[in-house]
Design an enzyme around this catalytic site. Sequence first.
Site, PDB file in Angstrom:
ATOM      1  N   GLU A   1      14.168  34.695  -4.420  1.00  0.00           N
ATOM      2  CA  GLU A   1      12.888  34.268  -3.867  1.00  0.00           C
ATOM      3  C   GLU A   1      12.397  35.312  -2.866  1.00  0.00           C
ATOM      4  OE1 GLU A   1      13.580  30.047  -2.491  1.00  0.00           O
ATOM      5  OE2 GLU A   1      15.534  30.560  -3.387  1.00  0.00           O
TER       6      GLU A   1
ATOM      7  N   HIS B   1      10.759  24.301   2.325  1.00  0.00           N
ATOM      8  CA  HIS B   1       9.761  24.558   1.276  1.00  0.00           C
ATOM      9  C   HIS B   1       8.466  23.767   1.458  1.00  0.00           C
ATOM     10  CE1 HIS B   1      12.669  27.062  -0.501  1.00  0.00           C
ATOM     11  NE2 HIS B   1      13.296  26.174  -1.250  1.00  0.00           N
TER      12      HIS B   1
ATOM     13  N   ASP C   1      23.459  31.722  -0.385  1.00  0.00           N
ATOM     14  CA  ASP C   1      22.192  31.053  -0.091  1.00  0.00           C
ATOM     15  C   ASP C   1      21.660  31.652   1.206  1.00  0.00           C
ATOM     16  OD1 ASP C   1      19.996  29.434  -0.109  1.00  0.00           O
ATOM     17  OD2 ASP C   1      21.059  27.562   0.295  1.00  0.00           O
TER      18      ASP C   1
ATOM     19  N   HIS D   1      10.092  29.716  -7.076  1.00  0.00           N
ATOM     20  CA  HIS D   1      11.467  29.213  -7.090  1.00  0.00           C
ATOM     21  C   HIS D   1      12.010  29.085  -8.518  1.00  0.00           C
ATOM     22  CE1 HIS D   1      15.025  27.418  -5.461  1.00  0.00           C
ATOM     23  NE2 HIS D   1      14.472  27.114  -4.292  1.00  0.00           N
TER      24      HIS D   1
ATOM     25  N   ARG E   1      13.242  27.492   5.217  1.00  0.00           N
ATOM     26  CA  ARG E   1      13.393  26.479   6.275  1.00  0.00           C
ATOM     27  C   ARG E   1      12.655  26.838   7.562  1.00  0.00           C
ATOM     28  NH1 ARG E   1      17.942  26.948   3.225  1.00  0.00           N
ATOM     29  NH2 ARG E   1      18.889  25.000   2.471  1.00  0.00           N
TER      30      ARG E   1
END
Length: 377
Positions: free
Chosen positions: A341, A133, A276, A204, A108
């Site tokens: 990631e 992304h 996350d 991803h 982000r």
Amino acid sequence: MKKVWILVILAAAILLPSCKEKEETLASGLKKSDFVSEVAGRPTALYVLKNANGAEVCITNYGGRVVSILVPDWDGKLTDVVLGYDNIASYVASEGNFGALIGRYGNRIAQGHFSLDGTEYQLPQNNNGHCLHGGPQGFHTKVWEASQPDGHTLELRYLSPDGEAGFPGNLDVKVTYTLSDDNALGILYEATTDRPTVVNLTNHSYFNLSGVPGSQILDHEVAIFADHYTPVDELLIPTSEIAPVEGTPLDLRTSQPVGRRIDEAFEQLTRGRGYDHNWVLNAGGDVSQIAAQVYSPTSGIVMEVFTSEPGMQFYTGNFMGGVEAGKFGTVYPNRGALCLETQHYPDSPNQPGFPSTTLRPGDKYVSRCIYRFSSTD
């Protein structure tokens, strides 16, 4: 003459089934023909990497997406460890990022806005008012130029024009996938620019090591070798703090099941509906040091992650929803996969205390990531 035409028709009828039978049978069950199409006037295809052990990786040049990774489980059975689709049309129709190359900026950027050298730039706001992304038309939607110098290497290229998605500079990107004989999928990212810009590339892939289609990953045992992480606000933007994991459910320095603490009433977890977050890796960019490890007690498959990046986003599929039908009709449930990631930190262009993601003319962006697979006895 009539007899001649009859013979030609009969010969064609005999050859037609045999031509279909000649299509290469992949260990994954995928068909190359299901990926032959055009997107925005550019041809798409499925490319296959194999090694001496029989491991197989399939990648499409649409979005540079890893479609399947087949590695042996503890019984020697080849097992697909990533989620995805079995045809190009489903990838094009999906808004998801299964297996995709992410860019220009993975993760982000707050408000889709940043300033560089005194110039303000506005990006698409596709995630709660923020840019995620690279926006809805990021690198995951582009058709990359593909070449295979050998059976275990795929090279992908894309020239992102100046101003694409609001980013400055013509960015020339090359990504090389390599499957080695020790069952490791290496990803080498390289990029150059003709104007100052920001770059943060990643992959991803959604991993489920169990070999059980449609299962969750709550029993997967995960270790992330990081003493710190970057806390986020209610919209998952970093607060600028680099906080210790000790004493929190984000302390994964010792391997533990994903489901052990994922639903604890800890503000950082409730904001993301689970894990996350970006972990600040102890390896500090040393690709020879292990950054994370995942183990499935169902298949015995182990995945180790190495990276030259300072951070890693660990995401547990908290927004999957259980509505998408993937490969061979499998419905993927909520928390049906996990992502690791490798990256610079989220929102770095707006966070002067974070490692810089600025790339300037004359410099070269280089990032390495390795996913290495093995199995327990």
